[in-house]
Design an enzyme around this catalytic site. Structure first.
Site, PDB file in Angstrom:
ATOM      1  N   PHE A 278       0.809  -1.164   0.040  1.00 29.31           N
ATOM      2  CA  PHE A 278      -0.104   0.068   0.067  1.00 29.31           C
ATOM      3  C   PHE A 278       0.698   1.329   0.057  1.00 29.31           C
ATOM      4  O   PHE A 278       0.287   2.425  -0.621  1.00 29.31           O
ATOM      5  CB  PHE A 278      -1.016  -0.061   1.130  1.00 29.31           C
ATOM      6  CG  PHE A 278      -0.155   0.250   2.669  1.00 29.31           C
ATOM      7  CD1 PHE A 278       0.159   1.931   3.067  1.00 29.31           C
ATOM      8  CD2 PHE A 278       0.267  -0.709   3.496  1.00 29.31           C
ATOM      9  CE1 PHE A 278       0.516   2.133   4.031  1.00 29.31           C
ATOM     10  CE2 PHE A 278       0.882  -0.507   4.559  1.00 29.31           C
ATOM     11  CZ  PHE A 278       1.143   0.969   4.979  1.00 29.31           C
TER      12      PHE A 278
ATOM     13  N   LYS B 268      -1.329  -7.939  -8.537  1.00 30.49           N
ATOM     14  CA  LYS B 268      -2.271  -7.655  -7.483  1.00 30.49           C
ATOM     15  C   LYS B 268      -1.514  -6.549  -6.824  1.00 30.49           C
ATOM     16  O   LYS B 268      -0.769  -6.729  -6.043  1.00 30.49           O
ATOM     17  CB  LYS B 268      -2.310  -8.778  -6.656  1.00 30.49           C
ATOM     18  CG  LYS B 268      -3.381  -8.853  -5.655  1.00 30.49           C
ATOM     19  CD  LYS B 268      -3.127  -9.347  -4.421  1.00 30.49           C
ATOM     20  CE  LYS B 268      -2.778  -8.761  -3.307  1.00 30.49           C
ATOM     21  NZ  LYS B 268      -3.421  -7.519  -2.860  1.00 30.49           N
TER      22      LYS B 268
ATOM     23  N   GLU C 288      -5.006  -4.055  -1.914  1.00 30.51           N
ATOM     24  CA  GLU C 288      -6.498  -3.850  -1.617  1.00 30.51           C
ATOM     25  C   GLU C 288      -6.916  -2.638  -0.965  1.00 30.51           C
ATOM     26  O   GLU C 288      -8.015  -2.072  -1.016  1.00 30.51           O
ATOM     27  CB  GLU C 288      -7.099  -4.855  -0.966  1.00 30.51           C
ATOM     28  CG  GLU C 288      -6.820  -5.306   0.349  1.00 30.51           C
ATOM     29  CD  GLU C 288      -5.587  -6.161   0.749  1.00 30.51           C
ATOM     30  OE1 GLU C 288      -5.737  -6.817   1.733  1.00 30.51           O
ATOM     31  OE2 GLU C 288      -4.800  -6.153  -0.375  1.00 30.51           O
TER      32      GLU C 288
ATOM     33  N   SER D 298       5.810  -6.953   4.092  1.00 33.13           N
ATOM     34  CA  SER D 298       6.763  -7.290   5.722  1.00 33.13           C
ATOM     35  C   SER D 298       7.436  -8.573   5.501  1.00 33.13           C
ATOM     36  O   SER D 298       7.246  -9.137   4.669  1.00 33.13           O
ATOM     37  CB  SER D 298       5.384  -7.584   6.757  1.00 33.13           C
ATOM     38  OG  SER D 298       4.831  -8.501   6.503  1.00 33.13           O
TER      39      SER D 298
ATOM     40  N   CYS E 222       9.752   1.291   3.512  1.00 37.20           N
ATOM     41  CA  CYS E 222      10.872   0.352   3.937  1.00 37.20           C
ATOM     42  C   CYS E 222      12.141   0.809   4.048  1.00 37.20           C
ATOM     43  O   CYS E 222      13.087   0.287   4.571  1.00 37.20           O
ATOM     44  CB  CYS E 222      10.557  -0.808   3.087  1.00 37.20           C
ATOM     45  SG  CYS E 222      11.013  -0.734   1.353  1.00 37.20           S
TER      46      CYS E 222
ATOM     47  N   GLU F  51      10.164  -3.250  13.343  1.00 33.35           N
ATOM     48  CA  GLU F  51       9.739  -2.264  12.635  1.00 33.35           C
ATOM     49  C   GLU F  51       8.199  -1.783  13.033  1.00 33.35           C
ATOM     50  O   GLU F  51       7.273  -2.472  13.272  1.00 33.35           O
ATOM     51  CB  GLU F  51       9.450  -2.900  11.193  1.00 33.35           C
ATOM     52  CG  GLU F  51       8.940  -1.912  10.180  1.00 33.35           C
ATOM     53  CD  GLU F  51       9.034  -2.333   8.582  1.00 33.35           C
ATOM     54  OE1 GLU F  51       9.144  -1.811   7.756  1.00 33.35           O
ATOM     55  OE2 GLU F  51       8.695  -3.815   8.436  1.00 33.35           O
TER      56      GLU F  51
END
Length: 500
Positions: free
Chosen positions: A157, A181, A184, A234, A289, A389
């Site tokens: 995202f 993909k 969402e 992640s 990241c 994180e």
């Protein structure tokens, strides 16, 4: 006068074989503006059957696209680059609406995505193989690159415009077909890009879009028709992606999480260092990241840096990313907001203190998911605040005595994505870049993310695979090598080594 009922948000569709189609009986999820809570659209949570439809379309398009000359494929990418550039502001506004980052940050993201497409236009050069003639008498050997087949990417995202471009242009430029993909949580940016792909004249089925969540992910990992998978997300999910996809015989590059340290030496230029730390730690509300999330202050560096950094951080305005006055936008969702606030509370319980408290930012719009810039000091080097994180606008300060201690701290992390050192001492900088166990290093650079023609080269738990994203590694990942050894008997004498 009667009040007008609010319009029902539209339901998004998949792009399969060049056609926008409904997902098969899918559950719907709201796509919301994290700054206001407004519903922007509804995204279908597609399933494995939708994935297989996309794979079938990509497989059908593969022979024709592979047979298209690499120069013509590059021409399509040139057109796509021009279209993305022409629509850059529209794309950036969509990033801000559905992801939340400020417009300047969103514009920078879109520019980096365009840079990826631009780098991929060089594939007629970077995809070249090699040849050595005369390895024996009248015998030649050559290595050529050919497409892998049908490739898929599962993207996060936090960079809805840029990260898909780490993979898509390199994959199709090399002659593969593609299934994407996106997250969402913010799929609308890629919906816009898919329209530009069609406008660029890229043939139907070469690029396909399947919207959804875990069922789409598992459909991609398990599909026998997909040859290679790229992932960004992640560390725990990266491990899952790598193990499941590779067990199914796929080529995989899985980019995971990070806990990036910014080492500040006593001789650092304070004003420039503070600017870089703020941009690194609080840009995109810390949701990247490559965000620097730990300040490793050497010697008396923190006492020098703290006044400047605290003053500048407290002056940052939190709000809707669409507001030009905003410095730090919302995080992606209320759930993310709650998780980040929980991490701050855990750090305080473990003994840290607040140099800047961003838990209740003032003046933010109602309905949004906001955490203000936060600085934790006195952080235990072994605590979660220093090691795990958070993925939010939170900086943890760890103080050490020497550069050796700083290197030991950084190398002790399970992550190895990015790191920076701030110093004017060339010997210290060189020592750091040589000894630190991290894939991307910045020297007086807060975000050491490489440009498109260098690889995004995380180490340790930050990356699983052996070929990184974009640059030459991107060409390597999206091609397979074939070595041809040839001779012609009509030439007469042949090399004895090759006589059966």
């Amino acid at each position: 006068m009667e009040a007008t009922a609010p319009a029902t948000p539209r339901v998004l569709r998949n792009l399969i074989g060049g056609e926008w189609v409904d997902a098969a009986g899918a559950e719907l999820l709201d796509v919301t503006n994290p700054a206001t809570g407004e519903s922007l659209a509804r995204v279908p949570l597609s399933g494995a059957a939708d994935v297989e439809r996309a794979v079938a379309a990509a497989r059908a398009a593969l022979p024709g696209w592979r047979a298209t000359s690499v120069i013509k494929r590059a021409h399509h990418l040139f057109r796509l680059r021009a279209l993305m550039d022409a629509h850059a502001d529209e794309l950036a506004q969509m990033v801000t609406r559905e992801m939340g980052k400020t417009l300047p940050d969103a514009r920078a993201e879109v520019a980096r995505g365009i840079e990826m497409v631009e780098a991929a236009t060089a594939l007629p050069q970077t995809m070249q193989g090699q040849i050595l003639e005369g390895i024996a008498t009248n015998v030649d050997a050559e290595t050529i690159r050919q497409p892998v087949g049908v490739c898929a990417a599962i993207t996060p995202f936090n960079f809805p415009a840029m990260v898909p471009m780490w993979f898509l242009p390199f994959a199709i430029g090399c002659g593969n077909t593609f299934v994407l993909k996106p997250s969402e949580q913010d799929p609308l940016t890629m919906e816009l890009v898919m329209g530009l792909i069609k406008e660029a004249g890229i043939p139907d089925g070469v690029v396909n879009l399947v919207l959804g969540g875990k069922d789409v992910v598992n459909g991609i990992l398990d599909s026998p028709g997909i040859d290679a998978v790229s992932f960004v997300g992640s560390a725990s999910v990266a491990k899952y992606i790598y193990e499941r996809a590779s067990a199914n015989g796929k080529r995989v590059q899985a980019l995971g999480g990070a806990k990036n340290s910014m080492v500040v030496m006593p001789d650092a230029v304070i004003d420039q260092t503070a600017s870089n730390i703020i941009a690194s730690g609080f840009g995109a509300a810390g949701q990247r990241c490559m965000a620097g999330s730990v300040i490793v202050a050497v010697g008396d560096a923190w006492s020098k840096l703290k006044p400047e950094l605290v003053t500048r951080t407290e002056a940052l305005k939190v709000g809707d990313g669409a507001d030009p006055a905003t410095d730090v936008g919302p995080v992606i969702s209320p759930a993310a907001c709650d998780r980040i606030l929980g991490c701050i509370e855990d750090a305080l319980a473990a003994g840290a203190t607040l140099a800047v408290d961003g838990r209740s930012p003032a003046g933010v719009p109602d309905g949004g998911a906001y955490v203000g810039p936060t600085i934790l000091e006195g952080v235990d080097p072994k605590s979660d605040a220093a090691q795990e994180e958070i993925f939010g606008p939170v900086l943890s300060v760890v103080e050490v005595e020497t550069l050796d201690d700083a290197i030991a701290f950084v190398n002790g992390s399970r992550y190895g994505n990015g790191t920076s050192i701030f110093t004017e001492n060339g010997a210290a900088a060189r020592r750091y870049r040589v000894d630190v166990e991290v894939g991307m290093v910045g020297i007086n650079v807060g975000v050491a993310a490489p440009v498109a023609f260098f690889p995004f080269s995380g180490w340790k738990d930050s990356f699983l695979g052996d070929l990184h994203a974009h640059g030459r590694d991107g060409v390597e990942f999206f091609t397979k090598k074939k070595t041809v050894t040839s001779r012609w008997f009509s030439e007469g004498e042949v090399g004895k080594f090759f006589v059966e």
